[in-house]
Design a protein around this motif. Sequence first.
Motif, PDB file in Angstrom:
ATOM      1  N   GLY A 178       0.768  -1.238  -0.067  1.00 55.11           N
ATOM      2  CA  GLY A 178      -0.104   0.106  -0.138  1.00 55.11           C
ATOM      3  C   GLY A 178       0.820   1.293   0.034  1.00 55.11           C
ATOM      4  N   LYS A 179       0.152   2.545   0.237  1.00 53.68           N
ATOM      5  CA  LYS A 179       0.786   3.817   0.087  1.00 53.68           C
ATOM      6  C   LYS A 179       1.970   3.786   1.148  1.00 53.68           C
ATOM      7  CE  LYS A 179      -0.164   8.616   1.201  1.00 53.68           C
ATOM      8  NZ  LYS A 179      -1.348   9.493   1.798  1.00 53.68           N
ATOM      9  N   LYS A 180       1.780   3.196   2.345  1.00 58.25           N
ATOM     10  CA  LYS A 180       2.924   3.215   3.554  1.00 58.25           C
ATOM     11  C   LYS A 180       4.080   2.455   3.164  1.00 58.25           C
ATOM     12  CE  LYS A 180       0.105   5.078   7.378  1.00 58.25           C
ATOM     13  NZ  LYS A 180      -0.087   5.425   8.762  1.00 58.25           N
ATOM     14  N   GLN A 181       3.407   1.283   2.534  1.00 58.32           N
ATOM     15  CA  GLN A 181       4.702   0.124   2.353  1.00 58.32           C
ATOM     16  C   GLN A 181       5.574   0.551   1.283  1.00 58.32           C
ATOM     17  OE1 GLN A 181       1.096  -0.620   2.995  1.00 58.32           O
ATOM     18  NE2 GLN A 181       1.707  -1.190   5.147  1.00 58.32           N
ATOM     19  N   ARG A 182       5.099   1.468   0.478  1.00 57.07           N
ATOM     20  CA  ARG A 182       6.115   1.854  -0.675  1.00 57.07           C
ATOM     21  C   ARG A 182       7.322   2.718   0.091  1.00 57.07           C
ATOM     22  NH1 ARG A 182       1.416   2.071  -3.605  1.00 57.07           N
ATOM     23  NH2 ARG A 182       1.196   4.414  -3.116  1.00 57.07           N
ATOM     24  N   ASN A 183       6.779   3.337   1.269  1.00 54.19           N
ATOM     25  CA  ASN A 183       7.996   4.226   1.839  1.00 54.19           C
ATOM     26  C   ASN A 183       8.515   3.222   3.228  1.00 54.19           C
ATOM     27  OD1 ASN A 183       7.554   6.512   0.393  1.00 54.19           O
ATOM     28  ND2 ASN A 183       5.722   6.706   1.429  1.00 54.19           N
ATOM     29  N   ASN A 184       8.602   1.894   2.802  1.00 52.54           N
ATOM     30  CA  ASN A 184       9.188   0.915   3.650  1.00 52.54           C
ATOM     31  C   ASN A 184       8.516   0.809   5.205  1.00 52.54           C
ATOM     32  OD1 ASN A 184      11.287   0.639   2.019  1.00 52.54           O
ATOM     33  ND2 ASN A 184      12.348   2.684   2.685  1.00 52.54           N
ATOM     34  N   ALA A 185       7.222   0.973   5.140  1.00 52.67           N
ATOM     35  CA  ALA A 185       6.385   0.707   6.498  1.00 52.67           C
ATOM     36  C   ALA A 185       6.192  -0.660   6.461  1.00 52.67           C
ATOM     37  CB  ALA A 185       5.310   1.493   6.642  1.00 52.67           C
ATOM     38  N   GLU A 186       5.676  -1.228   7.769  1.00 58.11           N
ATOM     39  CA  GLU A 186       5.541  -2.573   7.964  1.00 58.11           C
ATOM     40  C   GLU A 186       4.076  -2.925   7.370  1.00 58.11           C
ATOM     41  OE1 GLU A 186       7.509  -5.132   9.124  1.00 58.11           O
ATOM     42  OE2 GLU A 186       9.162  -3.735   9.164  1.00 58.11           O
ATOM     43  N   ALA A 187       3.942  -4.112   7.153  1.00 58.03           N
ATOM     44  CA  ALA A 187       2.614  -4.474   6.686  1.00 58.03           C
ATOM     45  C   ALA A 187       1.598  -4.470   7.826  1.00 58.03           C
ATOM     46  CB  ALA A 187       2.537  -6.051   6.263  1.00 58.03           C
ATOM     47  N   THR A 188       0.309  -3.733   7.686  1.00 58.07           N
ATOM     48  CA  THR A 188      -0.874  -3.635   8.407  1.00 58.07           C
ATOM     49  C   THR A 188      -1.744  -4.419   8.038  1.00 58.07           C
ATOM     50  OG1 THR A 188      -1.515  -1.754   7.129  1.00 58.07           O
ATOM     51  CG2 THR A 188       0.197  -1.206   8.667  1.00 58.07           C
ATOM     52  N   ILE A 189      -3.030  -4.575   8.967  1.00 58.42           N
ATOM     53  CA  ILE A 189      -4.046  -5.250   8.795  1.00 58.42           C
ATOM     54  C   ILE A 189      -5.179  -4.302   8.853  1.00 58.42           C
ATOM     55  CG2 ILE A 189      -3.237  -7.302   9.675  1.00 58.42           C
ATOM     56  CD1 ILE A 189      -4.824  -6.895  12.142  1.00 58.42           C
ATOM     57  N   LYS A 190      -6.236  -4.567   7.800  1.00 55.11           N
ATOM     58  CA  LYS A 190      -7.611  -3.874   7.880  1.00 55.11           C
ATOM     59  C   LYS A 190      -8.692  -4.907   7.915  1.00 55.11           C
ATOM     60  CE  LYS A 190      -5.829   0.389   6.702  1.00 55.11           C
ATOM     61  NZ  LYS A 190      -5.906   0.710   5.183  1.00 55.11           N
ATOM     62  N   PHE A 191      -9.459  -4.551   9.111  1.00 52.51           N
ATOM     63  CA  PHE A 191     -10.541  -5.563   9.335  1.00 52.51           C
ATOM     64  C   PHE A 191     -11.775  -5.323   8.665  1.00 52.51           C
ATOM     65  CE2 PHE A 191      -8.323  -6.867  13.208  1.00 52.51           C
ATOM     66  CZ  PHE A 191      -8.849  -8.233  13.259  1.00 52.51           C
ATOM     67  N   LEU A 192     -12.324  -6.264   7.919  1.00 53.57           N
ATOM     68  CA  LEU A 192     -13.642  -6.176   7.414  1.00 53.57           C
ATOM     69  C   LEU A 192     -14.804  -6.188   8.444  1.00 53.57           C
ATOM     70  CD1 LEU A 192     -13.047  -8.921   4.394  1.00 53.57           C
ATOM     71  CD2 LEU A 192     -14.185  -6.444   4.042  1.00 53.57           C
ATOM     72  N   THR A 193     -15.835  -5.640   8.221  1.00 56.00           N
ATOM     73  CA  THR A 193     -16.980  -5.720   8.928  1.00 56.00           C
ATOM     74  C   THR A 193     -17.763  -6.984   8.611  1.00 56.00           C
ATOM     75  OG1 THR A 193     -18.458  -4.268   7.404  1.00 56.00           O
ATOM     76  CG2 THR A 193     -17.178  -3.194   8.865  1.00 56.00           C
ATOM     77  N   PRO A 194     -18.644  -7.358   9.308  1.00 51.12           N
ATOM     78  CA  PRO A 194     -19.499  -8.472   8.779  1.00 51.12           C
ATOM     79  C   PRO A 194     -20.394  -8.237   7.419  1.00 51.12           C
ATOM     80  CG  PRO A 194     -19.843  -8.042  11.375  1.00 51.12           C
ATOM     81  CD  PRO A 194     -19.013  -7.018  10.792  1.00 51.12           C
ATOM     82  N   ASP A 195     -20.652  -7.048   7.168  1.00 46.61           N
ATOM     83  CA  ASP A 195     -21.201  -6.896   6.051  1.00 46.61           C
ATOM     84  C   ASP A 195     -20.116  -6.782   4.854  1.00 46.61           C
ATOM     85  OD1 ASP A 195     -23.846  -6.627   6.805  1.00 46.61           O
ATOM     86  OD2 ASP A 195     -23.988  -4.404   6.806  1.00 46.61           O
ATOM     87  N   GLY A 196     -19.071  -6.425   5.320  1.00 47.04           N
ATOM     88  CA  GLY A 196     -18.096  -6.279   4.223  1.00 47.04           C
ATOM     89  C   GLY A 196     -17.410  -7.668   3.839  1.00 47.04           C
ATOM     90  N   THR A 197     -17.627  -8.658   4.664  1.00 45.00           N
ATOM     91  CA  THR A 197     -17.320  -9.895   4.641  1.00 45.00           C
ATOM     92  C   THR A 197     -18.312 -10.622   3.652  1.00 45.00           C
ATOM     93  OG1 THR A 197     -16.312 -10.380   6.735  1.00 45.00           O
ATOM     94  CG2 THR A 197     -16.855 -12.304   5.471  1.00 45.00           C
ATOM     95  N   LYS A 198     -19.753 -10.254   3.881  1.00 46.65           N
ATOM     96  CA  LYS A 198     -20.794 -10.757   3.124  1.00 46.65           C
ATOM     97  C   LYS A 198     -20.394 -10.154   1.606  1.00 46.65           C
ATOM     98  CE  LYS A 198     -24.546  -8.669   3.450  1.00 46.65           C
ATOM     99  NZ  LYS A 198     -25.954  -7.982   3.970  1.00 46.65           N
ATOM    100  N   TYR A 199     -20.066  -9.114   1.425  1.00 38.77           N
ATOM    101  CA  TYR A 199     -20.085  -8.398   0.273  1.00 38.77           C
ATOM    102  C   TYR A 199     -18.725  -8.999  -0.727  1.00 38.77           C
ATOM    103  CZ  TYR A 199     -23.085  -4.482   0.579  1.00 38.77           C
ATOM    104  OH  TYR A 199     -24.249  -3.815   1.015  1.00 38.77           O
ATOM    105  N   LEU A 200     -17.609  -9.314   0.157  1.00 41.36           N
ATOM    106  CA  LEU A 200     -16.464 -10.128  -0.502  1.00 41.36           C
ATOM    107  C   LEU A 200     -16.764 -11.444  -0.862  1.00 41.36           C
ATOM    108  CD1 LEU A 200     -13.341  -9.722  -0.640  1.00 41.36           C
ATOM    109  CD2 LEU A 200     -13.007 -11.052   1.481  1.00 41.36           C
TER     110      LEU A 200
END
Length: 448
Positions: free
Chosen positions: A270-292
Motif C-alpha cells: 500500500g501507500k505506506k509500504q512503498r515508504n518501507n513501512a511494515e505490513a498492516t491489517i484492515k478488518f472487514l465488517t460482517p457486511d464487508g465479509t458478505k460483500y467479499l
Amino acid sequence: MRRVDGSYYHQSLEESNRAQAQRDAQEIYYEMLQGEKKGVIYGKSTFARIFKQWFKQHKSGKQRRITINSRYTRYLTFFDNYELHNINELTFAKYLAWRVNYWDNHKVTAKEKNIGKHGRGGVYNIKEIPSANSLQAERQILVQVLRWASSRSLLDTVPVINSNMRVYETDNTALKGKIKHGKSRGASIPDDILARLMGKLRYWALAGNKDPHPEHRYARSRLYYFIMITSHSLLRQGTEATRMKWKDIGKIRSKIDKDVWLYYFNVKDGKKQRNNAEATIKFLTPDGTKYLVRWRKLCRDSYGLPATNEDFIFPKLDNEEVETHYMTRLFRRQLLRWDAEGEEKAKRSRSEKPYIPLAVDHNGLHITLYSMRHTKISKLLIHSNRSIAEVSKMADTSLQQLSSAYFNTQMLADADRYADQSVNRDAVERQSDEDKAWIAETLKELGM
C-alpha cells in the motif's frame, strides 16, 4: 549572432530601449560563448525537442509514463518553443498565469470527450481550479527535463524554480483564488447525496446491469463491489486495494462469539509500504465479509475467473491487475452521466426544485472514490463513540493527519460539549420549553 559552427542565431529581445537592448544582447552573447565551450548548440535546444529525447530514455512504470505524457501533451507544450536557457522561474510564473485559466479558455471537443476503444478515455475530470499538488507535479517534470539536459551538456546551469505555489500567488495577485491548496481527493459525502448515489450505483451495477458487452458488464459489478468492500474495511482506493490478492485475506476467531470468524486484509503493498513501512491489517465488517464472498462467487460463476488465492481480488476480465484509474474514471464518468440525465429530467419537470448533482457536494467539491473513505471515517468519528486514537488505528492513518484533516468532524462528534460555553461547567445552560418551541417555530418560518 554567429555560432561556432558558422550558422547564425536570431532572437527578438522585445525591448524598445536601445541601451537596455544592447545590454540584453551582450548578456545573451556571453551565455552563448559559455554554452559553446561546453558543446551546447545555442538556439537549437528547444523544450519540445529535448523533452522527446528525455522521455524516450526515461525509465519508469507504465502508469507513470502515461501520466507524464498526458501532462506534457495537455499543459507543458506551453514551453515547446522556449530555448532551454530561457526557461527559469519567471517563465514558470508566466506558465502558471496561463495554466490556471486553461479550462476557461479551452473548448473541449467531441473527440476529447470520447476517445479510445468502446468510447473509453478522453477528458472526464476538468478542474477549473488546479490543485497546488498538480502544479508541483508539472513543475517537477519540467525540472527533470532541465536536469537531464544539463547532464548531457545541453544546458549550462539548471535554474532554481520555486515549488511553493503560494510564493507565486504573492507575486501575482491574478493567481489569488486560482490555486487550490486544500486536499483534492474529495471530502465526506453529504447524507442526502450518498443515499441517492448508492441507490443509483446498486441498480446500475446489479439489477439494471444489462450491458451486452461482457467487459463493460463486469466493470460495473467490479466498481460496485470495490466501493462496498473498501468502504467496509477502510482500504485505500489505490494500489492498496487493486494489488490485494485472495491470499492476503486472514481470519481470527471472535472472542465474543466463538462460532464467528472475523476476516481482515494483510496490506503488504500500500501507500505506506512503498515508504518501507511494515505490513498492516484492515478488518472487514460482517457486511464487508458478505460483500467479499458475493464478489468471489460472482467472479467464478458469472465471469469464469479462477479467483484462486494467487489471483487479484479486483482483476481485469483477463485476470491481470487493474490500474486504479480504470475505476476512478468509470466512477467519475457515470456520476457526470447521471447528472446530465437528472438536469434534463428537471428541465422537463413542472417542479421548480433545482436538481442536486451527484458529481459534486454542497460546497462544489468533486465527489471521488476516495470520498467514500472520508465519509466512513467521518461517520466513525461522529456516530460510533470511538476515540480518535481507535479510528486512527482502524484507518491506518496517523493521529496527526487525522486530527488535521478531520478537525471540524471531531467538533461535530462532540457538539453538545463545544456548544456549551458556560464558564462554570456545572452550571449548564438550559433552554426553557417555551424558548425551544419559539426557536423551532421561528427557524421553520425562516426556512432554516
